[in-house]
Write a protein that holds these residues in place. Structure first.
Motif, short mmCIF file in Angstrom:
data_model
loop_
_atom_site.label_atom_id
_atom_site.label_comp_id
_atom_site.label_asym_id
_atom_site.label_seq_id
_atom_site.Cartn_x
_atom_site.Cartn_y
_atom_site.Cartn_z
N UNK A 1 0.85 -1.20 0.00
CA UNK A 1 0.00 0.00 0.00
C UNK A 1 0.88 1.24 0.00
N UNK A 2 0.66 2.13 -0.96
CA UNK A 2 1.56 3.27 -1.06
C UNK A 2 0.89 4.60 -0.78
N UNK A 3 -0.35 4.57 -0.34
CA UNK A 3 -0.94 5.79 0.19
C UNK A 3 -1.78 6.59 -0.77
N UNK A 4 -2.21 7.74 -0.28
CA UNK A 4 -3.17 8.56 -0.99
C UNK A 4 -2.64 9.08 -2.32
N UNK A 5 -1.34 9.19 -2.48
CA UNK A 5 -0.78 9.80 -3.67
C UNK A 5 -0.93 8.94 -4.91
N UNK A 6 -0.91 7.62 -4.79
CA UNK A 6 -1.13 6.74 -5.93
C UNK A 6 -2.40 5.95 -5.68
N UNK A 7 -3.56 6.59 -5.99
CA UNK A 7 -4.83 6.07 -5.54
C UNK A 7 -5.22 4.77 -6.18
N UNK A 8 -4.55 4.36 -7.27
CA UNK A 8 -4.90 3.11 -7.91
C UNK A 8 -4.64 1.92 -6.99
N UNK A 9 -3.72 2.09 -6.05
CA UNK A 9 -3.37 1.01 -5.15
C UNK A 9 -3.96 1.23 -3.78
N UNK A 10 -4.01 2.46 -3.32
CA UNK A 10 -4.56 2.75 -1.99
C UNK A 10 -5.64 3.80 -2.10
N UNK A 11 -6.85 3.49 -1.60
CA UNK A 11 -7.97 4.41 -1.69
C UNK A 11 -7.72 5.65 -0.86
N UNK A 75 4.66 6.35 1.53
CA UNK A 75 3.51 5.57 1.97
C UNK A 75 2.84 6.42 3.04
N UNK A 76 1.74 7.07 2.68
CA UNK A 76 1.13 8.01 3.62
C UNK A 76 0.40 7.30 4.76
N UNK A 77 0.24 5.99 4.67
CA UNK A 77 -0.34 5.25 5.78
C UNK A 77 0.62 5.11 6.93
N UNK A 78 1.91 5.07 6.62
CA UNK A 78 2.93 4.88 7.66
C UNK A 78 3.89 6.06 7.77
N UNK A 79 3.89 6.95 6.75
CA UNK A 79 4.84 8.05 6.74
C UNK A 79 6.21 7.64 6.25
N UNK A 80 6.32 6.45 5.66
CA UNK A 80 7.61 5.92 5.22
C UNK A 80 7.90 6.30 3.77
N UNK A 81 8.99 7.01 3.49
CA UNK A 81 9.34 7.34 2.11
C UNK A 81 10.05 6.18 1.43
N UNK A 82 10.02 6.16 0.11
CA UNK A 82 10.74 5.15 -0.65
C UNK A 82 11.15 5.74 -2.00
N UNK A 83 12.22 5.24 -2.60
CA UNK A 83 12.71 5.80 -3.87
C UNK A 83 11.75 5.52 -5.02
N UNK A 170 14.50 14.48 1.85
CA UNK A 170 13.80 13.60 0.91
C UNK A 170 12.30 13.91 0.84
N UNK A 171 11.73 14.44 1.92
CA UNK A 171 10.32 14.83 1.88
C UNK A 171 10.13 16.16 1.19
N UNK A 172 11.05 17.09 1.44
CA UNK A 172 10.91 18.42 0.84
C UNK A 172 11.14 18.40 -0.66
N UNK A 351 -4.13 20.66 13.31
CA UNK A 351 -3.39 19.61 12.62
C UNK A 351 -4.10 18.30 12.89
N UNK A 352 -4.17 17.45 11.89
CA UNK A 352 -4.86 16.17 12.05
C UNK A 352 -4.13 15.30 13.07
N UNK A 353 -4.90 14.62 13.91
CA UNK A 353 -4.34 13.73 14.93
C UNK A 353 -4.26 12.33 14.33
N UNK A 354 -3.10 11.97 13.82
CA UNK A 354 -2.88 10.66 13.19
C UNK A 354 -1.70 9.97 13.87
N UNK A 355 -1.49 8.69 13.61
CA UNK A 355 -0.32 8.01 14.20
C UNK A 355 1.00 8.67 13.86
N UNK A 356 1.07 9.35 12.71
CA UNK A 356 2.31 10.01 12.29
C UNK A 356 2.48 11.33 13.03
N UNK A 357 1.42 12.16 13.05
CA UNK A 357 1.53 13.49 13.64
C UNK A 357 1.48 13.47 15.16
#
Length: 374
Positions: A1-11, A75-83, A170-172, A351-357
């Motif tokens: 699951x790669x998160x909101x940015x690539x919606x074809x895989x993650x809703x 991966x916006x579900x976990x906050x983990x970046x990947x190349x 890497x995020x910026x 700010x949204x209260x999520x596991x990341x924030x």
């Protein structure tokens, strides 16, 4: 699951999916069973012909998810970046975290067949600074990077420096949350424009992603994308072949109209519906699927915050005393119940209260070291 940015895989948050009808054509002439139809997040686009990512462009029409490519995704579900375009993570060249070496993957090509190299990245950086007073979407490059610090090592390697310590480099320069403030453009298309790059609309764009724009409605109601024949040479083609040959972003109108169109299988994915509309859609079609099968139906870890907003440049809301008075007079519990049927996480800060924030923003705000709990 790669998160909101690539919606074809993650809703996306609150997304619902219906079952596509097999034997028919869409209203833009594509086979329905080969076309994923998406309700546009922002409705009708006021600037559908603006597709120059160095200016504010029609980002919600698929360019972000399908067209442009980024050095690092998230991966916006976990906050983990990947190349993505990058070949691994950047090498930090100094103790202050201001000097970085970037390597990109060889074998990535723009949709017109031109190879993607670090020359495109360096050109984008240099152009962002040269025309920063005229361009409207280059703030990340001009605020993060040290002007003129980029250095080409070879086709796939470069170095660059930041103005100050950047542990979040890497995020910026890649993707943070849903999108990126650094959009790489093709040097071979933009460089010959000269000063005209500031007003260039880019109505026939070339892309790094696995889809390219097929056509769009000049009135802003829809935009059609087609999978590249050489999708494996795209920015995230290494992740596998996208299943849909065509993707149609279309505005189906007000929510009550959209809900009816949705249960009739006129489109497949909605990125936001109110809880009442979700309940109505589920009641009319057994094929409607939501993020969760039971209440609450949507992802409670929404990256966006919800609440009452005041227009601070319009009287009397420009007065802090008035805003405080209104805020203290509101029953925020009832606001949340009325607006989202109670399907929200309460938060005391904007700010949204999520596991990341939570670890970044919320826990440090609590006195005495006591951590907040859900």
């Amino acid at each position: 699951m790669i998160g909101i940015s690539r919606f074809l895989i993650a809703s996306a948050v609150g997304a619902m999916m219906a079952v596509p009808v097999q034997a028919e054509m869409t209203d833009v002439g594509t086979p329905r069973h080969e076309t994923l139809v998406v309700q546009t997040f922002d409705g009708r686009s006021p600037n559908p012909s603006e597709m120059n990512p160095l200016n504010r462009y029609a980002v919600w029409r698929g360019a972000r998810e399908l067209g442009w490519g980024y050095l690092w995704e998230m991966d916006t579900g976990t906050g983990t970046p990947y190349p993505e375009l990058a070949d691994g993570f950047p090498e930090v060249l100094d103790d202050d975290h201001t000097h970085f070496r970037i390597k990109i993957r060889p074998g990535v090509f723009w949709s017109d067949g031109e190879e993607f190299t670090v020359d495109d990245i360096i050109f984008t950086m240099a152009t962002s600074f040269k025309y920063r007073d005229q361009l409207t979407n280059v703030s990340t490059a001009t605020s993060l990077l040290k002007e003129g610090s980029w250095k080409r090592i070879d086709d796939y390697t470069m170095e660059v420096e930041t103005v100050e310590t950047s542990f979040d480099f890497i995020n910026r320069i890649g993707v943070m949350n849903w999108g990126s403030g650094f959009n790489i453009v093709p040097q071979h298309i933009f460089e010959p424009l000269g000063d005209a790059v500031t007003t260039f609309q880019n109505i026939d764009p070339v892309f790094l992603g696995p889809y390219t724009m097929h056509s769009y409605d000049p009135n802003g109601f829809w935009q059609l994308w087609e999978r590249r024949e050489d999708w494996e040479r795209s920015s995230y083609g290494f992740m596998g072949e996208p299943s849909a040959k065509y993707i149609l972003y279309k505005d189906f109108g007000p929510e009550e109209t959209r809900t009816l169109a949705f249960v009739q299988n006129q489109y497949d994915l909605d990125t936001f519906m109110s809880p009442d509309s979700i309940s109505a859609a589920k009641a009319r079609s057994e094929h409607v699927e939501t993020f969760a099968p039971t209440f609450p139906y949507h992802d409670m870890n929404d990256a966006c915050s919800w609440g009452v907003r005041f227009h601070q440049q319009k009287a009397p809301y420009d007065m802090p005393e008035v805003r405080w008075a209104l805020a203290l007079s509101l029953d925020l519990e009832q606001v949340g119940i009325n607006a989202l049927s109670g399907q929200f996480i309460a938060t005391g800060i904007p700010a949204a209260d999520t596991p990341i924030t939570r670890e970044v923003y919320f826990n440090p705000c609590v006195k005495g070291g006591h951590k907040l709990g859900h």
